[in-house]
Motif scaffolding. Sequence first.
Motif, PDB file in Angstrom:
ATOM      1  N   ALA A  46     -22.001  52.406 -13.276  1.00  0.00           N
ATOM      2  CA  ALA A  46     -22.926  52.242 -14.401  1.00  0.00           C
ATOM      3  C   ALA A  46     -22.479  52.938 -15.673  1.00  0.00           C
ATOM      4  N   ASP A  47     -21.437  53.743 -15.614  1.00  0.00           N
ATOM      5  CA  ASP A  47     -21.067  54.565 -16.754  1.00  0.00           C
ATOM      6  C   ASP A  47     -20.661  53.764 -17.980  1.00  0.00           C
ATOM      7  N   ASP A  48     -19.919  52.655 -17.773  1.00  0.00           N
ATOM      8  CA  ASP A  48     -19.389  51.933 -18.921  1.00  0.00           C
ATOM      9  C   ASP A  48     -19.913  50.511 -19.003  1.00  0.00           C
ATOM     10  N   LEU A  49     -21.057  50.241 -18.395  1.00  0.00           N
ATOM     11  CA  LEU A  49     -21.654  48.922 -18.456  1.00  0.00           C
ATOM     12  C   LEU A  49     -22.847  48.912 -19.402  1.00  0.00           C
ATOM     13  N   THR A  50     -22.902  47.892 -20.261  1.00  0.00           N
ATOM     14  CA  THR A  50     -24.092  47.704 -21.077  1.00  0.00           C
ATOM     15  C   THR A  50     -25.198  47.128 -20.220  1.00  0.00           C
ATOM     16  N   GLU A  51     -26.407  47.062 -20.786  1.00  0.00           N
ATOM     17  CA  GLU A  51     -27.532  46.499 -20.043  1.00  0.00           C
ATOM     18  C   GLU A  51     -27.267  45.036 -19.691  1.00  0.00           C
ATOM     19  N   GLU A  52     -26.690  44.287 -20.644  1.00  0.00           N
ATOM     20  CA  GLU A  52     -26.367  42.888 -20.391  1.00  0.00           C
ATOM     21  C   GLU A  52     -25.336  42.752 -19.274  1.00  0.00           C
ATOM     22  N   GLU A  53     -24.342  43.635 -19.288  1.00  0.00           N
ATOM     23  CA  GLU A  53     -23.295  43.565 -18.274  1.00  0.00           C
ATOM     24  C   GLU A  53     -23.824  43.926 -16.887  1.00  0.00           C
ATOM     25  N   MET A  54     -24.804  44.819 -16.831  1.00  0.00           N
ATOM     26  CA  MET A  54     -25.415  45.150 -15.544  1.00  0.00           C
ATOM     27  C   MET A  54     -26.091  43.919 -14.944  1.00  0.00           C
ATOM     28  N   HIS A  55     -26.828  43.191 -15.781  1.00  0.00           N
ATOM     29  CA  HIS A  55     -27.486  41.973 -15.305  1.00  0.00           C
ATOM     30  C   HIS A  55     -26.451  40.914 -14.933  1.00  0.00           C
ATOM     31  N   ALA A  56     -25.357  40.903 -15.705  1.00  0.00           N
ATOM     32  CA  ALA A  56     -24.307  39.934 -15.401  1.00  0.00           C
ATOM     33  C   ALA A  56     -23.661  40.222 -14.051  1.00  0.00           C
ATOM     34  N   GLU A  57     -23.482  41.505 -13.708  1.00  0.00           N
ATOM     35  CA  GLU A  57     -22.948  41.864 -12.393  1.00  0.00           C
ATOM     36  C   GLU A  57     -23.864  41.344 -11.281  1.00  0.00           C
ATOM     37  N   LEU A  58     -25.164  41.470 -11.513  1.00  0.00           N
ATOM     38  CA  LEU A  58     -26.138  40.987 -10.532  1.00  0.00           C
ATOM     39  C   LEU A  58     -26.027  39.467 -10.365  1.00  0.00           C
ATOM     40  N   CYS A  59     -25.923  38.760 -11.479  1.00  0.00           N
ATOM     41  CA  CYS A  59     -25.771  37.302 -11.427  1.00  0.00           C
ATOM     42  C   CYS A  59     -24.464  36.932 -10.718  1.00  0.00           C
ATOM     43  N   TYR A  60     -23.428  37.714 -10.974  1.00  0.00           N
ATOM     44  CA  TYR A  60     -22.137  37.424 -10.352  1.00  0.00           C
ATOM     45  C   TYR A  60     -22.217  37.596  -8.830  1.00  0.00           C
ATOM     46  N   ALA A  61     -22.934  38.625  -8.382  1.00  0.00           N
ATOM     47  CA  ALA A  61     -23.114  38.829  -6.934  1.00  0.00           C
ATOM     48  C   ALA A  61     -23.824  37.637  -6.314  1.00  0.00           C
ATOM     49  N   GLU A  62     -24.846  37.123  -7.016  1.00  0.00           N
ATOM     50  CA  GLU A  62     -25.574  35.955  -6.515  1.00  0.00           C
ATOM     51  C   GLU A  62     -24.669  34.726  -6.476  1.00  0.00           C
ATOM     52  N   ALA A  63     -23.869  34.552  -7.541  1.00  0.00           N
ATOM     53  CA  ALA A  63     -22.967  33.398  -7.597  1.00  0.00           C
ATOM     54  C   ALA A  63     -21.898  33.460  -6.505  1.00  0.00           C
ATOM     55  N   LEU A  64     -21.390  34.678  -6.244  1.00  0.00           N
ATOM     56  CA  LEU A  64     -20.393  34.844  -5.181  1.00  0.00           C
ATOM     57  C   LEU A  64     -20.957  34.427  -3.834  1.00  0.00           C
ATOM     58  N   LEU A  65     -22.194  34.825  -3.595  1.00  0.00           N
ATOM     59  CA  LEU A  65     -22.831  34.503  -2.323  1.00  0.00           C
ATOM     60  C   LEU A  65     -22.992  32.993  -2.169  1.00  0.00           C
ATOM     61  N   GLN A  66     -23.410  32.328  -3.248  1.00  0.00           N
ATOM     62  CA  GLN A  66     -23.570  30.878  -3.204  1.00  0.00           C
ATOM     63  C   GLN A  66     -22.219  30.184  -3.046  1.00  0.00           C
ATOM     64  N   LYS A  67     -21.208  30.699  -3.738  1.00  0.00           N
ATOM     65  CA  LYS A  67     -19.873  30.115  -3.631  1.00  0.00           C
ATOM     66  C   LYS A  67     -19.316  30.275  -2.215  1.00  0.00           C
ATOM     67  N   ALA A  68     -19.622  31.408  -1.593  1.00  0.00           N
ATOM     68  CA  ALA A  68     -19.175  31.638  -0.215  1.00  0.00           C
ATOM     69  C   ALA A  68     -19.789  30.611   0.720  1.00  0.00           C
ATOM     70  N   ALA A  69     -21.077  30.316   0.496  1.00  0.00           N
ATOM     71  CA  ALA A  69     -21.747  29.323   1.339  1.00  0.00           C
ATOM     72  C   ALA A  69     -21.070  27.966   1.213  1.00  0.00           C
ATOM     73  N   LEU A  70     -20.668  27.594  -0.010  1.00  0.00           N
ATOM     74  CA  LEU A  70     -19.970  26.322  -0.217  1.00  0.00           C
ATOM     75  C   LEU A  70     -18.581  26.350   0.415  1.00  0.00           C
ATOM     76  N   THR A  71     -17.918  27.503   0.354  1.00  0.00           N
ATOM     77  CA  THR A  71     -16.579  27.640   0.930  1.00  0.00           C
ATOM     78  C   THR A  71     -16.595  27.356   2.420  1.00  0.00           C
ATOM     79  N   PHE A  72     -17.662  27.758   3.094  1.00  0.00           N
ATOM     80  CA  PHE A  72     -17.746  27.578   4.541  1.00  0.00           C
ATOM     81  C   PHE A  72     -17.817  26.106   4.941  1.00  0.00           C
ATOM     82  N   LEU A  73     -18.112  25.220   3.965  1.00  0.00           N
ATOM     83  CA  LEU A  73     -18.157  23.798   4.279  1.00  0.00           C
ATOM     84  C   LEU A  73     -16.768  23.231   4.539  1.00  0.00           C
TER      85      LEU A  73
END
Length: 543
Positions: free
Chosen positions: A80-107
């Motif tokens: 958290a030291d060098d992340l802006t508030e927007e970037e923190m939310h973006a990290e959260l969105c990226y985690a969600e996107a990774l999870l969804q992408k993983a589900a598609l990869t398993f196909l």
Amino acid sequence: MAHVKNGNIQKMDPEDPFLLVPDKMKSQMDLETALQDSAKALDLFLNNRFSDALVLLRPWFRKKTTMVEAITEMFYKQPADDLTEEEMHAELCYAEALLQKAALTFLDESMISFIKGGMKIRNSFLIYKECDVMSTMAKNQSDQMSTQTHFRSGVNMGIGSFNLYLSLLPSKVLRLLEWMGFSGDREVGLSQLREGAASNSLRSILSTLCLLMYHLYISVILGTGEANLEESDVLLEPYIEKFPNGALILFYQARIAVLKGNFEFAQKKFLECIAAQQEWRQIHHLCYWELMWSYSFQQDWLEAYQYADLLCKESKWSQAVYVFQKASILSMMPEEEVKKTGENVEQLFRQVESLRLRIAGKSIPTEKFAAKKAQRYSAATPVTLVIPAVEMIYVWNGFTIIGKRPELTESILVTIEKAEEQLKNDPNPSEYHVDNQCMVQMLKGLCLRHLGHLDQAQLCFTHVISSENRIKHDCYLVPYSMYELGLLYKQQGDLGKATTTIENAKLNYKGYSMESRLHFRIHAALNTMGTSVAKLPPHRTSA
């Protein structure tokens, strides 16, 4: 409505409350506006306006990492030291996107894709853990983020769902995953998701849907069938008021009704769900699946056949299961009704093997089970399956649902006892005769147990277990009957005997159909009794 022209989102209807932002205005986007637009898109989605929601959702930001920073982060992280508030939310969105992408990869069917998918899941989990630290730090600061509630609810959803769903895994697998950095604590998972669901934030609905999926599906199919319907009702209530015609909301209303045994109301809601929208056909297929089962529970085989037939024609999820299910339902119908459908039951069963899917070279367990059963029709002299649709009800743990309706349980019992009598009087028993008799006895025991006739049910289960050496093909019947006998002992209040019997089912048998599914159910059953698997002698292979 809106459309895209020259790369910009154009407004078509000035009265539409969901205003869309042109691409050229990306630079003017801020976090508050992004969250507001996301909330609008979510409302569109829950109001069945799926395309409009998709148009509105646009990728905005994520912290760009240099190669030096990436290498540094492999050894040392300061989340958290060098992340802006927007970037923190973006990290959260990226985690969600990774999870969804993983589900598609398993196909994909390649082992490399499975490895890639596993890595994405692990990266998603690690980012969620970092976001959890960020959220805790922000909570402790005097100048808290104005968007903290939205951020925290995303963390609740991620950490909660990982913990809850990993906790379903057998202890040996879970210990390995925990060594790799994952965590799987059921109570932590439920607590996090409940906090997220109650937060009145952008991701509240996601936590709610995770809880509903757990209560209404996972705990039924892979557990003991004891769904938390009271909490499910409470979770869904505010969304019923806000989105009364939302397809997802109608679907879960219907599913709750199914698990309560109110099949008539459920059927009405599933039909309303189908009529609510035509864009997302997959929801229709889910409704067909549920309607097929609810009519099967009532032994309305003709109606059940109609929906099994629709699944065969429209859905590509598992054609092997659909065709087997359709053939099994037709097997329960009078011959004159089957002729009216124009179907050939034997041909349908013979198709099952060719329709099986393989992922990374491995068969889907339910398809493998169906294909093994259907093999009986490929012989020069086909051997007819005995009440296969009732057997499949058990495979999907449907007896725990039918058990809510004693009159339907009695009706199923009558069907089972007719099959029992026919087998008893069979003048030309096949090589499957003992297997069929034991299958019928197990199903009979289930009905008797749900009707409260525990002594008679116990005789049925012990008959199957004592026939182990005579069973030639359906070896799953012995460990499953042992598991059901353990649940009967639990119902009688003898937890010690219940634990020992269920542990024996797990440790003493191997290599039978749907072994993993039984292990999930055993894991759930032992957890409900507050026990863990004791160290018993090594397993032996069943006959």
